[in-house]
Scaffold this active site. Structure first.
Site, mmCIF file in Angstrom:
data_model
loop_
_atom_site.group_PDB
_atom_site.id
_atom_site.type_symbol
_atom_site.label_atom_id
_atom_site.label_comp_id
_atom_site.label_asym_id
_atom_site.label_seq_id
_atom_site.Cartn_x
_atom_site.Cartn_y
_atom_site.Cartn_z
ATOM 1 N N HIS A 141 4.394 1.783 -7.869
ATOM 2 C CA HIS A 141 3.419 0.629 -8.058
ATOM 3 C C HIS A 141 2.338 0.552 -9.143
ATOM 4 C CE1 HIS A 141 4.159 1.504 -3.425
ATOM 5 N NE2 HIS A 141 4.283 0.314 -3.463
ATOM 6 N N LYS A 168 13.425 -1.957 -8.417
ATOM 7 C CA LYS A 168 13.623 -1.121 -7.302
ATOM 8 C C LYS A 168 14.275 -2.093 -6.132
ATOM 9 C CE LYS A 168 13.450 2.175 -4.140
ATOM 10 N NZ LYS A 168 12.780 1.448 -2.850
ATOM 11 N N ASP A 169 13.580 -3.028 -5.928
ATOM 12 C CA ASP A 169 14.064 -3.991 -4.853
ATOM 13 C C ASP A 169 14.658 -5.260 -5.732
ATOM 14 O OD1 ASP A 169 12.681 -2.932 -2.469
ATOM 15 O OD2 ASP A 169 11.015 -2.718 -3.875
ATOM 16 N N GLY A 203 0.966 -1.074 0.085
ATOM 17 C CA GLY A 203 -0.006 -0.062 0.119
ATOM 18 C C GLY A 203 0.826 1.236 0.050
ATOM 19 N N SER A 209 7.486 4.409 -0.884
ATOM 20 C CA SER A 209 6.709 4.844 0.346
ATOM 21 C C SER A 209 7.665 5.611 1.372
ATOM 22 C CB SER A 209 6.039 3.662 0.791
ATOM 23 O OG SER A 209 5.331 2.966 -0.392
ATOM 24 N N ARG A 210 8.686 5.234 1.472
ATOM 25 C CA ARG A 210 9.617 5.588 2.651
ATOM 26 C C ARG A 210 10.074 7.168 2.366
ATOM 27 N NH1 ARG A 210 11.098 -0.049 3.235
ATOM 28 N NH2 ARG A 210 10.324 -0.779 5.065
HETATM 29 P P1 PAJ Z 1 6.119 -2.295 -1.582
HETATM 30 O O1 PAJ Z 1 7.471 -1.827 -1.084
HETATM 31 O O2 PAJ Z 1 5.023 -1.953 -1.568
HETATM 32 O O3 PAJ Z 1 6.617 -2.841 -3.192
HETATM 33 C C1 PAJ Z 1 5.618 -3.314 -3.900
HETATM 34 C C2 PAJ Z 1 6.125 -3.490 -5.337
HETATM 35 O O4 PAJ Z 1 6.445 -2.379 -6.122
HETATM 36 C C3 PAJ Z 1 7.549 -4.151 -5.164
HETATM 37 O O5 PAJ Z 1 7.795 -5.124 -6.149
HETATM 38 C C4 PAJ Z 1 8.393 -3.117 -5.527
HETATM 39 O O6 PAJ Z 1 9.988 -3.327 -6.106
HETATM 40 C C5 PAJ Z 1 7.691 -2.091 -6.412
HETATM 41 N N1 PAJ Z 1 8.275 -0.869 -6.463
HETATM 42 C C6 PAJ Z 1 8.479 -0.025 -5.298
HETATM 43 N N2 PAJ Z 1 8.821 1.069 -5.642
HETATM 44 C C7 PAJ Z 1 9.136 0.906 -7.099
HETATM 45 C C8 PAJ Z 1 9.625 2.194 -8.126
HETATM 46 N N3 PAJ Z 1 10.225 3.201 -7.872
HETATM 47 N N4 PAJ Z 1 9.604 1.677 -9.100
HETATM 48 C C9 PAJ Z 1 9.132 0.403 -9.760
HETATM 49 N N5 PAJ Z 1 8.574 -0.487 -8.871
HETATM 50 C C10 PAJ Z 1 8.699 -0.230 -7.488
HETATM 51 O O7 PAJ Z 1 8.030 -4.910 -2.057
HETATM 52 C C11 PAJ Z 1 7.154 -5.080 -1.234
HETATM 53 O O8 PAJ Z 1 6.208 -3.905 -0.926
HETATM 54 C C12 PAJ Z 1 6.874 -6.131 -0.246
HETATM 55 O O9 PAJ Z 1 7.942 -6.917 0.108
HETATM 56 C C13 PAJ Z 1 6.058 -7.132 -0.724
HETATM 57 C C14 PAJ Z 1 6.489 -7.915 -2.333
HETATM 58 C C15 PAJ Z 1 4.446 -6.792 -1.181
HETATM 59 C C16 PAJ Z 1 5.898 -8.387 0.028
HETATM 60 O O10 PAJ Z 1 5.401 -8.089 1.304
#
Ligand code: PAJ
Length: 268
Positions: free
Chosen positions: A25, A137-138, A19, A174-175
């Site tokens: 996202h 990103k991750d 979220g 989100s951070r």
């Molecule tokens: P969250 O940090 O909410 O990220 C959800 C997804 O969005 C992840 O696959 C993450 O790599 C992607 N994402 C985040 N920031 C991004 C950006 N700037 N560009 C492209 N994609 C981005 O990652 C998680 O949640 C959790 O670890 C989860 C996989 C949901 C398991 O709990």
């Protein structure tokens, strides 16, 4: 719902999130909508992937705003389980992916990837998607999820989408909401270091030690930045050496990560 869709011969895309949705996202959601008949977005701030002293309690949550964004994006379902539904009393099984979880994020955040692998496996079992979408990103999370899906025979295709950045290069996260104005400016040092190293790589520099120094020097030039790691690793094993530059940097109380494959041009 997912079972009914499957019976009707419809393909299903899953976008797992915690979220506090942003453009990163939404880029995953958009791709999922292009490639599948039905799209499910999960929203679950997964307590078991946060360590003690991490930001589980203060992690941003805004269910109504998220729902509005996802409705506008055209998703078919939001899966937003409670912690009690996901981990009922007595629940004690954890998925541990070996090797790729050990360096870097694994060192910095013990148990984090067990939490990620466990929840992602549960989401795959609940939704049974044809495709699941993750952000570059991750990068280490991507490697862990791919390994887990292969090793446990999940019939799901893992799709990886490029990192979405702000105009100044900062990766959407989100951070970022934790950063004050000064810290937000300092956060640009991560993408700036990656851009600099990619430029140097494009100019012919291949020595990992030299490229690593370039990353560190740029980060250390930022007084608010505390470097946790800056390494060049293989994108599948996350061991050195390789062309994937990975960074973890503390800006004030906030821990930021970013990465870029130096063999590719840095965007923007
Ligand atoms: P969250 O940090 O909410 O990220 C959800 C997804 O969005 C992840 O696959 C993450 O790599 C992607 N994402 C985040 N920031 C991004 C950006 N700037 N560009 C492209 N994609 C981005 O990652 C998680 O949640 C959790 O670890 C989860 C996989 C949901 C398991 O709990």
């Amino acid at each position: 719902m997912s079972r009914r869709w499957r019976r009707e011969g419809l393909s299903i895309g899953l976008v797992p999130t915690m979220g506090a949705l942003h453009a990163g996202h939404l880029s995953l959601v958009e791709r999922a909508c292009q490639e599948n008949d039905r799209v499910v977005v999960s929203i679950f701030v997964n307590p078991i992937q946060f360590g003690p002293g991490e930001d589980f309690e203060r992690y941003p949550r805004d269910a109504e705003r998220d729902a509005a964004l996802l409705a506008k994006a055209g998703v078919d379902a939001i899966y937003r389980p409670t912690v009690a539904a996901m981990y009922p009393p007595g629940s004690s099984t954890r998925i541990h992916v070996a090797a790729v979880t050990e360096p870097l994020e694994g060192q910095a955040r013990p148990g984090h990837f067990d939490g990620v692998a466990t929840v992602v496996a549960k989401l795959f079992t609940a939704v049974e998607p044809d495709r699941a979408y993750f952000g570059q990103k991750d990068a280490q999370q991507v490697a862990v999820v791919k390994r887990m899906a292969r090793d446990l025979d999940f019939q799901v295709e893992i799709r990886v989408c490029p990192t979405v950045r702000e105009p100044d290069g900062v990766a959407r996260s989100s951070r970022n909401a934790y950063l004050n104005v000064e810290e937000r400016k300092a956060a640009a040092s991560l993408s700036s270091a990656l851009r600099l190293a990619a430029g140097t790589y494009a100019g012919g520099e291949r020595h990992p030690q030299r490229l690593r120094e370039i990353l560190r020097e740029r980060l250390e030039a930022e007084p608010l930045a505390q470097v946790e790691y800056a390494e060049l690793v293989d994108p599948e094993t996350f061991t050195a050496p390789g062309s994937l530059a990975v960074l973890a940097v503390r800006i004030g109380r906030t821990r930021l990560i970013d990465n870029h494959d130096l063999a590719m041009e840095f965007p923007g």
